[in-house]
Write a protein that holds these residues in place. Structure first.
Motif, PDB file in Angstrom:
ATOM      1  N   ASP A 185     -52.170 -38.396  29.336  1.00 45.02           N
ATOM      2  CA  ASP A 185     -50.999 -39.270  29.272  1.00 45.02           C
ATOM      3  C   ASP A 185     -51.309 -40.525  30.100  1.00 45.02           C
ATOM      4  O   ASP A 185     -51.762 -40.422  31.231  1.00 45.02           O
ATOM      5  N   ALA A 187     -49.414 -43.567  31.641  1.00 44.94           N
ATOM      6  CA  ALA A 187     -48.112 -44.143  32.002  1.00 44.94           C
ATOM      7  C   ALA A 187     -47.976 -43.905  33.495  1.00 44.94           C
ATOM      8  O   ALA A 187     -48.607 -42.991  34.044  1.00 44.94           O
ATOM      9  N   ASP A 189     -45.139 -43.117  35.248  1.00 47.09           N
ATOM     10  CA  ASP A 189     -43.975 -42.367  35.757  1.00 47.09           C
ATOM     11  C   ASP A 189     -44.266 -41.127  36.602  1.00 47.09           C
ATOM     12  O   ASP A 189     -43.549 -40.871  37.567  1.00 47.09           O
ATOM     13  N   SER A 233     -48.162 -43.668  26.803  1.00 52.57           N
ATOM     14  CA  SER A 233     -46.787 -43.278  26.463  1.00 52.57           C
ATOM     15  C   SER A 233     -45.799 -44.239  27.119  1.00 52.57           C
ATOM     16  O   SER A 233     -44.611 -43.992  27.135  1.00 52.57           O
ATOM     17  N   TYR A 260     -48.493 -43.818  21.672  1.00 55.31           N
ATOM     18  CA  TYR A 260     -47.091 -43.473  21.415  1.00 55.31           C
ATOM     19  C   TYR A 260     -46.515 -44.729  20.761  1.00 55.31           C
ATOM     20  O   TYR A 260     -46.002 -45.616  21.431  1.00 55.31           O
ATOM     21  N   LYS A 263     -41.893 -44.619  20.342  1.00 48.56           N
ATOM     22  CA  LYS A 263     -41.318 -43.698  21.326  1.00 48.56           C
ATOM     23  C   LYS A 263     -39.907 -44.172  21.622  1.00 48.56           C
ATOM     24  O   LYS A 263     -39.700 -45.291  22.088  1.00 48.56           O
ATOM     25  N   TYR A 269     -35.819 -35.893  26.258  1.00 48.19           N
ATOM     26  CA  TYR A 269     -36.897 -35.775  27.255  1.00 48.19           C
ATOM     27  C   TYR A 269     -36.403 -35.152  28.562  1.00 48.19           C
ATOM     28  O   TYR A 269     -37.176 -35.018  29.511  1.00 48.19           O
ATOM     29  N   PHE A 272     -38.460 -32.330  30.275  1.00 50.15           N
ATOM     30  CA  PHE A 272     -39.775 -32.828  30.718  1.00 50.15           C
ATOM     31  C   PHE A 272     -39.645 -33.505  32.075  1.00 50.15           C
ATOM     32  O   PHE A 272     -40.462 -33.307  32.974  1.00 50.15           O
ATOM     33  N   GLN A 297     -38.543 -48.350  25.965  1.00 57.68           N
ATOM     34  CA  GLN A 297     -38.561 -47.390  24.856  1.00 57.68           C
ATOM     35  C   GLN A 297     -37.597 -47.862  23.765  1.00 57.68           C
ATOM     36  O   GLN A 297     -36.652 -48.602  24.042  1.00 57.68           O
ATOM     37  N   LYS A 324     -42.080 -40.061  18.448  1.00 59.12           N
ATOM     38  CA  LYS A 324     -41.514 -39.179  19.471  1.00 59.12           C
ATOM     39  C   LYS A 324     -40.058 -39.535  19.720  1.00 59.12           C
ATOM     40  O   LYS A 324     -39.774 -40.715  19.908  1.00 59.12           O
ATOM     41  N   TYR A 347     -44.379 -35.716  18.175  1.00 59.49           N
ATOM     42  CA  TYR A 347     -44.177 -34.983  19.430  1.00 59.49           C
ATOM     43  C   TYR A 347     -42.861 -34.210  19.350  1.00 59.49           C
ATOM     44  O   TYR A 347     -41.795 -34.798  19.358  1.00 59.49           O
ATOM     45  N   VAL A 349     -40.589 -32.575  21.232  1.00 62.15           N
ATOM     46  CA  VAL A 349     -40.491 -32.757  22.687  1.00 62.15           C
ATOM     47  C   VAL A 349     -39.763 -31.626  23.405  1.00 62.15           C
ATOM     48  O   VAL A 349     -39.207 -30.705  22.784  1.00 62.15           O
ATOM     49  N   SER A 350     -39.731 -31.767  24.723  1.00 63.69           N
ATOM     50  CA  SER A 350     -39.176 -30.716  25.585  1.00 63.69           C
ATOM     51  C   SER A 350     -37.761 -30.306  25.179  1.00 63.69           C
ATOM     52  O   SER A 350     -37.444 -29.118  25.126  1.00 63.69           O
TER      53      SER A 350
HETATM   54  C1  PBG Z   1     -43.623 -40.250  30.191  1.00 61.07           C
HETATM   55  C2  PBG Z   1     -43.516 -39.206  29.137  1.00 61.07           C
HETATM   56  C3  PBG Z   1     -42.331 -38.569  28.789  1.00 61.07           C
HETATM   57  C4  PBG Z   1     -42.667 -37.611  27.842  1.00 61.07           C
HETATM   58  C5  PBG Z   1     -44.040 -37.704  27.601  1.00 61.07           C
HETATM   59  N1  PBG Z   1     -44.548 -38.705  28.409  1.00 61.07           N
HETATM   60  C6  PBG Z   1     -40.960 -38.708  29.333  1.00 61.07           C
HETATM   61  C7  PBG Z   1     -40.317 -40.009  29.369  1.00 61.07           C
HETATM   62  O1  PBG Z   1     -40.689 -40.956  28.685  1.00 61.07           O
HETATM   63  O2  PBG Z   1     -39.384 -40.125  30.168  1.00 61.07           O
HETATM   64  C8  PBG Z   1     -41.678 -36.673  27.225  1.00 61.07           C
HETATM   65  C9  PBG Z   1     -42.210 -35.424  26.635  1.00 61.07           C
HETATM   66  C10 PBG Z   1     -41.193 -34.358  26.389  1.00 61.07           C
HETATM   67  O3  PBG Z   1     -39.967 -34.543  26.581  1.00 61.07           O
HETATM   68  O4  PBG Z   1     -41.622 -33.279  25.984  1.00 61.07           O
HETATM   69  N2  PBG Z   1     -44.463 -41.275  30.043  1.00 61.07           N
END
Ligand code: PBG
Length: 410
Positions: A185, A187, A189, A233, A260, A263, A269, A272, A297, A324, A347, A349-350
């Motif tokens: 990944d 990014a 964050d 991402s 991504y 996104k 999310y 995650f 985003q 995503k 993706y 996602v979570s």
């Molecule tokens: C952060 C990132 C996120 C996810 C993947 N990379 C979260 C966000 O953008 O806040 C989310 C993945 C998931 O929810 O499964 N760069």
């Protein structure tokens, strides 16, 4: 012809009612036959042989066979026939397993994602990757949980050559070599004390070009650790070209970029961000920290904008495009599939994982069937790859026969 069919169907109400075995209904059928020049075989001999249908429950209305020009159900009548006509497959090789790692020994369960843990990078990570490979899943993407004390507002830990992500990548590549494809990944964050994918100015602006400078360093450090594919991402503008340039300048021309592309600023999310404790933090008196990621985003209301991002990513040299989240954005997956020759990833996602787990735990859904159908829907929409926390489990279900086996019957 159309009018004839209409008149045939307008009589159906009468004919399916057991009280309406009237001669007027069968004369309708005869009239239809005549006007459509269908064979004039007597209706009774066209009835299916009794052996095919078996007996019928008492009370079943006796009707003349409908003279349908086409019966799609013929192509669904038995399992092997259905398999032969199945347009989409979902296989373990389509999956990428996302894994959360931390710098400790134990695995720490993630509350909102039953069955998923932050894995100890030396033990749990290796174990989970081995388990995935055993089921035919040979692709992972690594997400590191950075201890708070290593987070800064400029997130330099992201390109620490000895950072958790870098160590995890090296370990997997040393142990499994080309048996595992390692995605990363890109990014800020997980490393940013403000909880944003980019550097936040005092006025609360997520700085684009300054962030890219660090994303380049991050991607190069991951490539140096052995990553096969880096995955930005962050949604900064121009980052794919910048990362390509930085990788090439360091000799990593073989390291791919999965962008991504589309996104969305999504509520899905949430789990995650719990897993990585990476949600945007509260601001202070002299510093504004935006509570959401909407300035970088995409807006969930937007469709055309995804195409604009896709065109840029293609020009900038992306190798794979990602959409995503997955299921709520099947239209976007289809949009990209129809507008690029690049592979498309979805993706799952979570939050999508959490929803399925919660519904299954409550007994509201059959987990296996609902999961496999969800994954199939993303493939049908046009994705080549699927990132899913269900990868290992779904691969096992597929090996055991998938939807066909679990639903039984013929
Ligand atoms: C952060 C990132 C996120 C996810 C993947 N990379 C979260 C966000 O953008 O806040 C989310 C993945 C998931 O929810 O499964 N760069």
């Amino acid at each position: 012809m159309m009018a004839t069919r209409m008149s045939a169907s307008s009589s159906s109400g009468k004919k399916t009612s057991s009280k309406a075995r009237s001669s007027s209904s069968s004369s309708n059928v005869r009239r239809l036959r005549a006007t459509t020049s269908a064979p004039t075989t007597p209706a009774s001999s066209a009835a299916p042989p009794a052996s095919a249908r078996g007996g019928v429950p008492e009370g079943t209305p006796v009707v003349e066979p409908r003279d349908l020009p086409s019966r799609p159900r013929r192509n669904r009548k038995s399992r092997h026939l259905r398999r032969a006509f199945s347009e989409t497959t979902v296989r373990p090789e389509h999956f990428i397993l996302p894994v959360f790692v931390h710098d400790g020994e134990e695995d720490i369960p993630i509350n909102a994602m039953p069955g998923v843990s932050r894995l100890g990078w030396q033990n749990g990570l290796v174990r989970e990757v081995e388990a995935a490979m055993k089921e035919g899943v040979h692709q992972v993407v690594i997400f590191p949980k950075t201890p708070d004390e290593l987070k800064t507002s400029t997130a330099e830990e992201a390109f620490n050559p000895d950072g958790l992500a870098q160590r995890s990548i090296s370990l997997l590549k040393e142990k499994f070599g080309n048996d595992i494809v390692v995605y990363t990944d890109v990014a800020l964050d997980p490393y940013n004390s403000d909880g944003h994918d980019g550097i936040v100015s005092d006025a609360g602006v997520i700085l684009n070009d300054e962030t890219i400078h660090y994303l380049q360093k991050q991607a190069v450090s991951q490539a140096r650790a052995g990553a096969d594919c880096v995955s930005p991402s962050d949604m900064m503008d121009g980052r794919v070209a910048a990362i390509r340039e930085a990788l090439d300048a360091e000799g990593f021309t073989d390291v791919s970029i999965m962008s991504y592309t589309a996104k969305y600023a999504s509520a899905f999310y949430g789990p995650f961000r719990e897993a990585l404790a990476s949600a945007p933090k509260a601001g202070e008196a002299h510093r504004i920290i935006p509570p959401n990621k909407k300035t970088y985003q995409q807006d969930p209301a937007n469709y055309r904008e995804a195409l604009r991002e896709a065109m840029l990513d293609e020009e900038e040299g992306a190798d794979i495009m990602m959409v995503k989240p997955g299921m709520p954005y099947l239209d976007i997956i289809r949009l990209l599939r129809d507008n690029t020759t690049l592979p498309v990833a979805a993706y799952h996602v979570s939050g999508e994982y959490s929803m399925l787990k919660a519904a299954a735990a409550a007994g509201y859904l059959n987990e296996q069937d609902a999961v496999l159908e969800s994954l199939l829907s993303m493939r049908r929409a046009g994705s080549d790859l699927i990132l899913t926390y269900y990868a290992t489990q779904a691969a096992r279900w597929i090996q055991e026969g998938g939807l066909d086996a679990s639903q039984g019957g013929d």
